[in-house]
Design an enzyme around this catalytic site. Structure first.
Site, short mmCIF file in Angstrom:
data_model
loop_
_atom_site.label_atom_id
_atom_site.label_comp_id
_atom_site.label_asym_id
_atom_site.label_seq_id
_atom_site.Cartn_x
_atom_site.Cartn_y
_atom_site.Cartn_z
N ASP A 1 -1.58 5.59 -5.35
CA ASP A 1 -1.93 4.74 -4.22
C ASP A 1 -2.27 3.32 -4.68
OD1 ASP A 1 -2.89 3.55 -1.92
OD2 ASP A 1 -4.65 4.83 -1.73
N ASP B 1 0.83 -1.21 0.00
CA ASP B 1 0.00 0.00 0.00
C ASP B 1 0.86 1.26 0.00
OD1 ASP B 1 -2.08 1.81 0.24
OD2 ASP B 1 -2.30 1.53 2.40
#
Length: 501
Positions: free
Chosen positions: A289, A93
């Protein structure tokens, strides 16, 4: 001639070394558009590639294909934690900064981190709570030894959040048991004093301060076997693997080291400019992201983009719920009309002053296959562009077309066409440039900052206003009390006289 050769080589080398400048945030009013030459004007390039640096490029065979996952559920890497090592799958992440793992039984976890079995675990005696737009988790902070089997051959002591309670965080069937936040310390929880994993890795080893991601999205599977429903990819820690991309790498500056924030200067749908104030694209930020599935856009940008995509694909009618991500659309297997859907181009600020480059996104990226509801007769898709209240998020569906380099050492993010992206015979994902674009810094959104002296001034002004309103009220109360006292004295005197009579 032999004596002149070294000087000639030195002069030639100096001509291709990149120039770097410092980016400064400037607060300016909204602009109605970008000045300068049309964005369609291409400038000549002196070189396609920057000079290679030792340790930054080369072959990373042991790290290639070290990511797994399922469409829409994220990409994970295998990691080991503790002594003796406990193996866990950890979600990659780039939109958060905590390394957190499940540390208690959970219905969706097949395994979890058992701290009591690790001889090297150290309890920091501090709790941590992380809420999301949907879902949350909380746990206890500690440190332990961590390594990545299909990564650099090193072991580091890193901060770990042991998740003891969670709600809507773990995903049933996703096959990951934790999350590896690769962003900067500024957004770490509970505060920025908690050193993120990648910072610890760089400080404790000789691993260069960069990593790169190749996310290979799933082409629609021919059947519903577990293997075909999976996605894969590579996380190259400490370098760039040239076998994972084609063409050139183009870099955009990291605007601020918290999320991986970048600046979008223009958006096109099938080559048509949305013609919006460029600040709208970055309101209140634009980030890369890997932990988010969709391309998420601010409300105004989302509405304009959907309107343009609808117009371009008007040969077929789709329910409103499809554009909101609430309904699927299906076609008979192998007949998806990709050609009716437009390509989307995002122009990003370049490293060179007044230059930008664009990344072109195919419908095969923003129409996400949904395997668990499809049959062998149908190919079903979900619209993977959604509305955001927290700025633009370039999620996994965008990254799946590109090889993305997170060059933290030089504060920049690179994009090149991925060697594994899904495409058709007519169109392909692309990274192209340079284009002339002026005043790109003005496109970045600056969150208003108020210093303490300004706050004190406001407080004094508010206090003065309150005093002005309170003074007449106090005078009226005092007058009322005086009149009441005089009336009581008069009444008492009258009563005494009557008694004497």
């Amino acid at each position: 001639m032999a004596q002149a050769l070294p000087w000639l080589l030195l002069w030639m080398g100096a001509g291709v070394l990149p120039a770097h400048g410092t980016q400064h945030g400037i607060r300016l009013p909204l602009r109605s558009g970008l000045g300068g030459a049309p964005l369609g004007l291409r400038l000549p390039r002196e070189t396609d590639e920057e000079p290679e640096e030792p340790g930054r490029r080369g072959s990373f065979v042991e790290m290639v294909d070290n990511l797994r996952g399922k469409s829409g559920q994220g990409y994970y890497v295998e990691m080991t934690v503790g002594s003796p090592p406990q193996t866990l799958n950890i979600l990659v992440d780039t939109g958060s900064s905590n390394f957190a793992v499940g540390a208690a039984p959970h219905p969706f976890l097949h395994r979890y981190y058992q701290r009591q079995l690790s001889s090297t675990y150290r309890d920091l005696r501090k709790g941590v709570y992380v809420p999301y737009t949907q879902g949350k988790w909380e746990g206890e902070l500690g440190t332990d030894l961590v390594s990545i089997p299909h990564g650099p051959n090193v072991t580091v002591r890193a901060n770990i959040a042991a998740i003891t309670e969670s709600d809507k965080f773990f995903i049933n069937g996703s096959n990951w048991e934790g999350i590896l936040g690769l962003a900067y310390a500024e957004i770490a929880r509970p505060d920025d004093s908690l050193e993120p994993f990648f910072d610890s890795l760089v400080k404790q080893t000789h691993v260069p301060n960069l990593f790169s991601l190749q996310l290979c999205g799933a082409g629609f599977p021919l059947n519903q076997s577990e293997v075909l429903a999976s996605v894969g990819g590579s996380m190259i820690i400490g370098g760039i693997d040239h076998s994972l991309y084609t063409g050139s790498l183009w870099y955009t500056p990291i605007r601020r080291e918290w999320y991986y924030e970048v600046i979008i200067v223009r958006v096109e749908i099938n080559g048509q400019d949305l013609k919006m104030d460029c600040k709208e694209y970055n309101y209140d930020k634009s980030i890369v992201d890997s932990g988010t599935t969709n391309l998420r856009l601010p409300k105004k940008v989302f509405e304009a983009a959907v309107k343009s995509i609808k117009a371009a694909s008007s040969t077929e009618k789709f329910p409103d719920g499809f554009w909101l991500g609430e309904q699927l659309v299906c076609w008979q297997a192998g007949t998806t009309p990709w050609n009716i859907f437009p390509v989307i181009s995002l122009y990003l600020m370049g490293e060179v002053t007044n230059q930008s480059f664009r990344i072109t996104i195919l419908p095969q990226q923003y129409l996400r296959p949904v395997e668990d509801v499809a049959t062998s007769q149908d190919d079903c898709y979900k619209f993977a562009i959604s509305q955001s209240s927290t700025g633009t998020v370039m999620g996994a569906v965008i990254m799946e077309g590109f090889y993305v380099v997170f060059d933290r050492a030089r504060k920049r993010i690179g994009f090149a066409v991925s060697a594994c992206h899904v495409h058709d015979e007519f169109r392909t994902a692309a990274v192209e440039g340079p284009f002339v674009t002026l005043d790109m810094e003005d496109c970045g959104y600056n969150i208003p900052q108020t210093d303490e002296s300004t706050l004190m001034t406001i407080a004094y002004v508010m206090a003065a206003i309150c005093a002005l309103f309170m003074l007449p009220l106090c005078l009226m109360v005092c007058q009322w009390r005086c009149l009441r006292c005089l009336r009581q004295q008069h009444d008492d005197f009258a009563d005494d006289i009557s008694l004497l009579k």
